[in-house]
Design an enzyme around this catalytic site. Structure first.
Site, PDB file in Angstrom:
ATOM      1  CB  SER A   1      -8.232   3.928   2.502  1.00 19.96           C
ATOM      2  OG  SER A   1      -7.430   3.285   3.492  1.00 19.96           O
TER       3      SER A   1
ATOM      4  CE  LYS B   1      -3.951   2.101   2.432  1.00 23.91           C
ATOM      5  NZ  LYS B   1      -4.926   1.996   3.549  1.00 23.91           N
TER       6      LYS B   1
ATOM      7  CB  SER C   1      -8.795   1.172   5.393  1.00 27.47           C
ATOM      8  OG  SER C   1      -9.489   2.360   5.159  1.00 27.47           O
TER       9      SER C   1
HETATM   10  N1  GLN Z   1     -13.518   4.650   5.689  1.00 31.29           N
HETATM   11  C1  GLN Z   1     -12.983   5.103   6.938  1.00 31.29           C
HETATM   12  C2  GLN Z   1     -12.565   6.545   6.796  1.00 31.29           C
HETATM   13  O1  GLN Z   1     -12.803   7.093   5.799  1.00 31.29           O
HETATM   14  C3  GLN Z   1     -11.850   4.247   7.359  1.00 31.29           C
HETATM   15  C4  GLN Z   1     -10.593   4.515   6.654  1.00 31.29           C
HETATM   16  C5  GLN Z   1      -9.449   3.692   7.137  1.00 31.29           C
HETATM   17  O2  GLN Z   1      -9.637   2.688   7.815  1.00 31.29           O
HETATM   18  N2  GLN Z   1      -8.244   4.132   6.822  1.00 31.29           N
HETATM   19  O3  GLN Z   1     -12.018   7.132   7.666  1.00 31.29           O
END
Ligand code: GLN
Length: 484
Positions: A151, A76, A175
């Site tokens: 994400s 990532k 995410s």
């Molecule tokens: N979708 C969540 C957010 O937008 C979680 C994102 C994440 O886990 N990095 O914050």
């Protein structure tokens, strides 16, 4: 080769069925041919990957290599990689080349793993659909009109399309697990503190945690052993021994107590996802697990609590991008104020700015008690609900996401609907608990995942329960037709 699991690949390398260079070439060819459809990768690293593969082959020839030696993976683009761009999918870091490796990067390197590429993601890991990336959205390999989740959507899409047997992810509010669910792969978020955050671009430091995205729980166990462990460069790293997760698989789960939180079956859950979940529960029952209804009373408050805490922490973490230290700098600044203002206006995308605004608001002197402090108190109540539940059960089971993958563009105009995607994943982050998402079937030809949550440091028990489920089902072996 690409339809093998990571464990199978590791055995094939050991038995000299093919070399790491051949394997790496195979995946590079797949990336070149297929990623144009997905946009799952930001930076492709072919030359260096082939060099690393040749080194791995030399290690393998000596016969004493780590089981991960020579295995390709996708990283990532939130992890620092020395000499290779780390963009975090933001214009702010578009040209940023880290002078050092993240601890996770270093540990995977040390095992002899071969990094093929850095994957696309939501900007600064803020999002649930991969649509906030500066590099454009990633698409879901099961249906190219749909999002892969986020994400870590690039990593999930890449593993689902078999562009690598393993990709790293990070999970602050879901995410890893949410894109794993929407792409039909296995994704594990460890106990907070299990995996070092050193060199991982910070979003919300009290929740950020890295973990593996793979085809199977068995693969996840093996890579987690390499990623996890104490690191004195991260002050929240847990100084506790890591069990050999992969050696602990296979024990019977007869008599294991599994709790189903009633709040996770309430409104908002797609009835077809609920049906798949009931089938998964039956499979656990048939293996001898004892299913119990439980309650996590405060979990419906998790989403609002998360958006107060995560925004507060991110507004503070992102203050470092000022155009002075590193990253993007606006052209021809008139003075210091102008430099800050334009650098941040031009360098950050809309969602990141929204989070910074919310974060500074809830931390401001007049509102701190009303929002931030209150959220921290409710966070404590959510943790206490889990602690009480784990007095009665060994594991908690529920859906990972309320629905399968939605269409690109469908939720971008409505942040609150977007935020509700993580309704089942966020509670584990607030409480620092380990959790895993496993493919549990399809709804309208789109994969959906089930989620297991365990008590702190109980990854081994959770991985075993996940492994046993995958011995009884073949959802994790399904591949999207266009990417076979
Ligand atoms: N979708 C969540 C957010 O937008 C979680 C994102 C994440 O886990 N990095 O914050």
């Amino acid at each position: 080769m690409h339809n093998q699991t990571l464990v199978q690949i590791s055995n094939s390398l050991k038995n000299k069925e093919y070399s790491s260079v051949e394997l790496t070439q195979h995946f590079i060819r797949r990336i070149e041919k297929l990623d144009a459809k997905l946009n799952s990768l930001i930076t492709i690293n072919s030359d260096l990957a082939l060099q690393r593969a040749a080194e791995a082959d030399r290690q393998l020839a000596k016969g004493e290599a780590n089981p991960l030696c020579g295995v390709p993976y996708i990283h990532k683009d939130i992890f620092c990689t020395q000499g290779i761009r780390t963009s975090c999918a933001s214009r702010m870091l578009h040209d940023f080349i880290a002078p050092y490796d993240a601890t996770v990067t270093e540990r995977l390197n040390r095992c002899g793993m071969v990094m093929l590429a850095k994957s696309n993601m939501d900007e600064f890991a803020m999002g649930s659909s991969n649509e906030t990336s500066f590099y454009g959205p990633t698409l879901n390999p099961w249906n190219l009109e749909r999002v892969p989740g986020g994400s870590s959507g690039g990593s999930a899409a890449a593993v689902a399309a078999r562009l690598a047997p393993f990709a790293t992810g990070t999970d602050t509010g879901g995410s890893i697990r949410q894109p794993a669910s929407l792409c039909g792969v296995t994704g594990l978020k460890p106990t907070y503190g299990r995996v070092s955050r050193y060199g991982m671009v910070a979003f919300a430091s009290s929740m950020d945690q890295a973990g593996p995205m793979t085809q199977t729980a068995e693969d996840a166990a093996l890579v987690l052993e390499a990623m996890a462990g104490f690191d004195d460069k991260d002050s929240t790293s847990l100084d506790t021994p890591c069990p050999a997760f992969s050696a602990d698989l296979g024990a019977s789960i007869k008599g294991m107590r599994i709790g189903i939180p009633q709040e996770f079956l309430a409104q908002g859950l797609d009835p077809l996802v609920a049906e798949r979940l009931q089938q998964a529960i039956k499979i656990y029952e048939s293996m001898g697990a004892v299913i119990k209804e439980i309650s996590l009373e405060n979990s419906p408050l998790a989403v609002p609590v998360y958006y107060v805490v995560a925004c507060a922490e991110s507004s503070s973490n992102l203050a470092r991008y000022d155009g002075v230290r590193y990253g993007y700098r606006c052209q021809d600044a008139k003075d210091l104020q102008d430099l800050y203002r334009r650098t941040r206006s031009e360098g950050f995308g809309q969602e990141v700015k929204r989070r910074i605004l919310m974060g500074t608001y809830v931390l401001s002197a007049g509102y701190y008690d009303a929002y931030y402090l209150k959220a921290q108190k409710v966070r404590q109540l959510i943790s206490q609900d889990f602690a009480a539940a784990f007095q009665e059960v060994d594991l908690i089971l529920g859906p990972t996401t309320p629905t399968p993958a939605f269409k690109v563009g469908e939720k971008m105009e409505d942040p609150v609907t977007m935020y509700l995607n993580d309704i089942y994943t966020i509670p584990a982050n607030l409480a620092g608990l380990p959790a895993i998402s496993l493919p549990m079937g399809f709804v309208n030809q789109l994969p959906v995942g089930l989620q297991l949550v365990a008590n702190h440091l109980q990854e081994a028990l959770m991985l075993n329960a996940a492994y046993q489920y995958q011995q009884q089902t073949d959802w994790h072996q399904q591949m999207p037709a266009e990417f076979k």
